[in-house]
Design a protein around this motif. Structure first.
Motif, PDB file in Angstrom:
ATOM      1  N   PHE A 130      26.329 -36.855  31.150  1.00  0.00           N
ATOM      2  CA  PHE A 130      25.860 -37.226  32.482  1.00  0.00           C
ATOM      3  C   PHE A 130      26.325 -36.204  33.516  1.00  0.00           C
ATOM      4  O   PHE A 130      25.539 -35.713  34.318  1.00  0.00           O
ATOM      5  CB  PHE A 130      26.362 -38.622  32.841  1.00  0.00           C
ATOM      6  CG  PHE A 130      25.905 -39.095  34.189  1.00  0.00           C
ATOM      7  CD1 PHE A 130      24.665 -39.693  34.343  1.00  0.00           C
ATOM      8  CD2 PHE A 130      26.724 -38.953  35.308  1.00  0.00           C
ATOM      9  CE1 PHE A 130      24.234 -40.127  35.588  1.00  0.00           C
ATOM     10  CE2 PHE A 130      26.304 -39.380  36.553  1.00  0.00           C
ATOM     11  CZ  PHE A 130      25.063 -39.975  36.696  1.00  0.00           C
ATOM     12  N   HIS A 131      27.613 -35.868  33.488  1.00  0.00           N
ATOM     13  CA  HIS A 131      28.166 -34.946  34.475  1.00  0.00           C
ATOM     14  C   HIS A 131      27.652 -33.513  34.303  1.00  0.00           C
ATOM     15  O   HIS A 131      27.623 -32.750  35.260  1.00  0.00           O
ATOM     16  CB  HIS A 131      29.687 -34.997  34.470  1.00  0.00           C
ATOM     17  CG  HIS A 131      30.227 -36.302  34.958  1.00  0.00           C
ATOM     18  ND1 HIS A 131      29.975 -36.802  36.221  1.00  0.00           N
ATOM     19  CD2 HIS A 131      30.971 -37.244  34.352  1.00  0.00           C
ATOM     20  CE1 HIS A 131      30.549 -37.979  36.372  1.00  0.00           C
ATOM     21  NE2 HIS A 131      31.147 -38.273  35.243  1.00  0.00           N
ATOM     22  N   ASP A 132      27.226 -33.177  33.088  1.00  0.00           N
ATOM     23  CA  ASP A 132      26.623 -31.867  32.853  1.00  0.00           C
ATOM     24  C   ASP A 132      25.156 -31.838  33.266  1.00  0.00           C
ATOM     25  O   ASP A 132      24.518 -30.792  33.203  1.00  0.00           O
ATOM     26  CB  ASP A 132      26.739 -31.473  31.379  1.00  0.00           C
ATOM     27  CG  ASP A 132      28.154 -31.078  30.988  1.00  0.00           C
ATOM     28  OD1 ASP A 132      29.015 -30.918  31.879  1.00  0.00           O
ATOM     29  OD2 ASP A 132      28.411 -30.939  29.770  1.00  0.00           O
ATOM     30  N   GLY A 133      24.619 -32.997  33.663  1.00  0.00           N
ATOM     31  CA  GLY A 133      23.244 -33.078  34.115  1.00  0.00           C
ATOM     32  C   GLY A 133      22.222 -33.024  32.995  1.00  0.00           C
ATOM     33  O   GLY A 133      21.057 -32.706  33.222  1.00  0.00           O
ATOM     34  N   GLU A 134      22.662 -33.336  31.802  1.00  0.00           N
ATOM     35  CA  GLU A 134      21.743 -33.325  30.670  1.00  0.00           C
ATOM     36  C   GLU A 134      21.067 -34.687  30.564  1.00  0.00           C
ATOM     37  O   GLU A 134      21.608 -35.696  30.984  1.00  0.00           O
ATOM     38  CB  GLU A 134      22.484 -32.978  29.387  1.00  0.00           C
ATOM     39  CG  GLU A 134      23.103 -31.586  29.456  1.00  0.00           C
ATOM     40  CD  GLU A 134      23.747 -31.168  28.174  1.00  0.00           C
ATOM     41  OE1 GLU A 134      23.033 -30.601  27.328  1.00  0.00           O
ATOM     42  OE2 GLU A 134      24.952 -31.428  28.023  1.00  0.00           O
ATOM     43  N   GLY A 135      19.907 -34.724  29.982  1.00  0.00           N
ATOM     44  CA  GLY A 135      19.118 -35.945  29.932  1.00  0.00           C
ATOM     45  C   GLY A 135      19.477 -36.873  28.790  1.00  0.00           C
ATOM     46  O   GLY A 135      20.369 -36.603  27.978  1.00  0.00           O
ATOM     47  N   ALA A 136      18.735 -37.967  28.744  1.00  0.00           N
ATOM     48  CA  ALA A 136      18.964 -39.003  27.744  1.00  0.00           C
ATOM     49  C   ALA A 136      18.720 -38.499  26.326  1.00  0.00           C
ATOM     50  O   ALA A 136      19.371 -38.950  25.384  1.00  0.00           O
ATOM     51  CB  ALA A 136      18.100 -40.217  28.047  1.00  0.00           C
ATOM     52  N   ALA A 137      17.798 -37.560  26.163  1.00  0.00           N
ATOM     53  CA  ALA A 137      17.530 -37.020  24.825  1.00  0.00           C
ATOM     54  C   ALA A 137      18.762 -36.294  24.282  1.00  0.00           C
ATOM     55  O   ALA A 137      19.110 -36.430  23.105  1.00  0.00           O
ATOM     56  CB  ALA A 137      16.332 -36.080  24.857  1.00  0.00           C
ATOM     57  N   LYS A 138      19.421 -35.538  25.142  1.00  0.00           N
ATOM     58  CA  LYS A 138      20.650 -34.848  24.727  1.00  0.00           C
ATOM     59  C   LYS A 138      21.754 -35.866  24.424  1.00  0.00           C
ATOM     60  O   LYS A 138      22.514 -35.694  23.479  1.00  0.00           O
ATOM     61  CB  LYS A 138      21.132 -33.869  25.802  1.00  0.00           C
ATOM     62  CG  LYS A 138      20.340 -32.608  25.851  1.00  0.00           C
ATOM     63  CD  LYS A 138      20.622 -31.777  24.615  1.00  0.00           C
ATOM     64  CE  LYS A 138      19.965 -30.427  24.750  1.00  0.00           C
ATOM     65  NZ  LYS A 138      20.081 -29.639  23.538  1.00  0.00           N
ATOM     66  N   LEU A 139      21.834 -36.912  25.228  1.00  0.00           N
ATOM     67  CA  LEU A 139      22.813 -37.964  24.973  1.00  0.00           C
ATOM     68  C   LEU A 139      22.602 -38.530  23.577  1.00  0.00           C
ATOM     69  O   LEU A 139      23.559 -38.666  22.812  1.00  0.00           O
ATOM     70  CB  LEU A 139      22.711 -39.079  26.018  1.00  0.00           C
ATOM     71  CG  LEU A 139      23.579 -40.313  25.743  1.00  0.00           C
ATOM     72  CD1 LEU A 139      25.050 -39.973  25.836  1.00  0.00           C
ATOM     73  CD2 LEU A 139      23.212 -41.428  26.709  1.00  0.00           C
ATOM     74  N   ALA A 140      21.371 -38.842  23.239  1.00  0.00           N
ATOM     75  CA  ALA A 140      21.062 -39.382  21.915  1.00  0.00           C
ATOM     76  C   ALA A 140      21.466 -38.402  20.816  1.00  0.00           C
ATOM     77  O   ALA A 140      22.046 -38.805  19.796  1.00  0.00           O
ATOM     78  CB  ALA A 140      19.581 -39.729  21.819  1.00  0.00           C
ATOM     79  N   ASP A 141      21.198 -37.123  21.026  1.00  0.00           N
ATOM     80  CA  ASP A 141      21.584 -36.103  20.044  1.00  0.00           C
ATOM     81  C   ASP A 141      23.092 -36.069  19.849  1.00  0.00           C
ATOM     82  O   ASP A 141      23.579 -36.018  18.719  1.00  0.00           O
ATOM     83  CB  ASP A 141      21.115 -34.713  20.483  1.00  0.00           C
ATOM     84  CG  ASP A 141      19.618 -34.521  20.384  1.00  0.00           C
ATOM     85  OD1 ASP A 141      18.937 -35.343  19.731  1.00  0.00           O
ATOM     86  OD2 ASP A 141      19.123 -33.533  20.986  1.00  0.00           O
ATOM     87  N   TYR A 142      23.828 -36.081  20.945  1.00  0.00           N
ATOM     88  CA  TYR A 142      25.286 -35.995  20.869  1.00  0.00           C
ATOM     89  C   TYR A 142      25.897 -37.243  20.231  1.00  0.00           C
ATOM     90  O   TYR A 142      26.838 -37.148  19.427  1.00  0.00           O
ATOM     91  CB  TYR A 142      25.890 -35.766  22.254  1.00  0.00           C
ATOM     92  CG  TYR A 142      25.486 -34.464  22.895  1.00  0.00           C
ATOM     93  CD1 TYR A 142      25.263 -33.308  22.149  1.00  0.00           C
ATOM     94  CD2 TYR A 142      25.314 -34.376  24.265  1.00  0.00           C
ATOM     95  CE1 TYR A 142      24.885 -32.120  22.748  1.00  0.00           C
ATOM     96  CE2 TYR A 142      24.939 -33.186  24.880  1.00  0.00           C
ATOM     97  CZ  TYR A 142      24.730 -32.060  24.113  1.00  0.00           C
ATOM     98  OH  TYR A 142      24.368 -30.886  24.715  1.00  0.00           O
ATOM     99  N   LEU A 143      25.391 -38.411  20.607  1.00  0.00           N
ATOM    100  CA  LEU A 143      25.898 -39.656  20.020  1.00  0.00           C
ATOM    101  C   LEU A 143      25.625 -39.694  18.519  1.00  0.00           C
ATOM    102  O   LEU A 143      26.496 -40.075  17.731  1.00  0.00           O
ATOM    103  CB  LEU A 143      25.279 -40.874  20.707  1.00  0.00           C
ATOM    104  CG  LEU A 143      25.699 -41.108  22.158  1.00  0.00           C
ATOM    105  CD1 LEU A 143      24.844 -42.205  22.781  1.00  0.00           C
ATOM    106  CD2 LEU A 143      27.178 -41.439  22.268  1.00  0.00           C
ATOM    107  N   THR A 144      24.427 -39.276  18.134  1.00  0.00           N
ATOM    108  CA  THR A 144      24.069 -39.243  16.717  1.00  0.00           C
ATOM    109  C   THR A 144      24.946 -38.254  15.962  1.00  0.00           C
ATOM    110  O   THR A 144      25.436 -38.552  14.864  1.00  0.00           O
ATOM    111  CB  THR A 144      22.583 -38.875  16.549  1.00  0.00           C
ATOM    112  OG1 THR A 144      21.793 -39.853  17.213  1.00  0.00           O
ATOM    113  CG2 THR A 144      22.188 -38.807  15.088  1.00  0.00           C
ATOM    114  N   GLY A 145      25.161 -37.095  16.548  1.00  0.00           N
ATOM    115  CA  GLY A 145      26.009 -36.080  15.910  1.00  0.00           C
ATOM    116  C   GLY A 145      27.435 -36.552  15.711  1.00  0.00           C
ATOM    117  O   GLY A 145      28.026 -36.343  14.653  1.00  0.00           O
TER     118      GLY A 145
END
Length: 92
Positions: free
Chosen positions: A24-39
């Motif tokens: 969120f603080h890096d300004g990345e979107g929900a798609a990136k959040l999903a990628d990071y959580l999955t990883g």
């Protein structure tokens, strides 16, 4: 490459929350959040499974715990931002 094994207690909710906050603080979107959580879930689950700490079925629960905590935190941060922007716009 040598293998290092460390026994830890891991707070899965904290991991999900921290991933959400950083994304969120890096300004990345929900798609990136999903990628990071999955990883994160994959890495932790696979490592725990490989070391005999969890069964295959438990890796899904591990992933769900991380994802739910991350999504909840993302929603809190997003709602907070929307409220701040709305308040700022209302006082202009």
């Amino acid at each position: 490459m040598s293998k290092t094994t460390i026994l830890l207690n891991i707070n899965l909710q904290f991991i999900g929350q921290q991933i959400a906050e950083q994304t969120f603080h890096d300004g990345e979107g929900a798609a990136k959040l999903a990628d990071y959580l999955t990883g994160a879930a994959y890495a932790i689950g696979f490592s725990a499974y490989q070391n005999g700490r969890v069964q295959t079925q438990q890796t899904a629960a591990l992933a769900q715990t991380i994802s739910e905590a991350g999504i909840k935190r993302w929603q809190e941060l997003t709602l907070g931002q929307i409220l701040m922007e709305t308040e700022a716009g209302g006082h202009a």
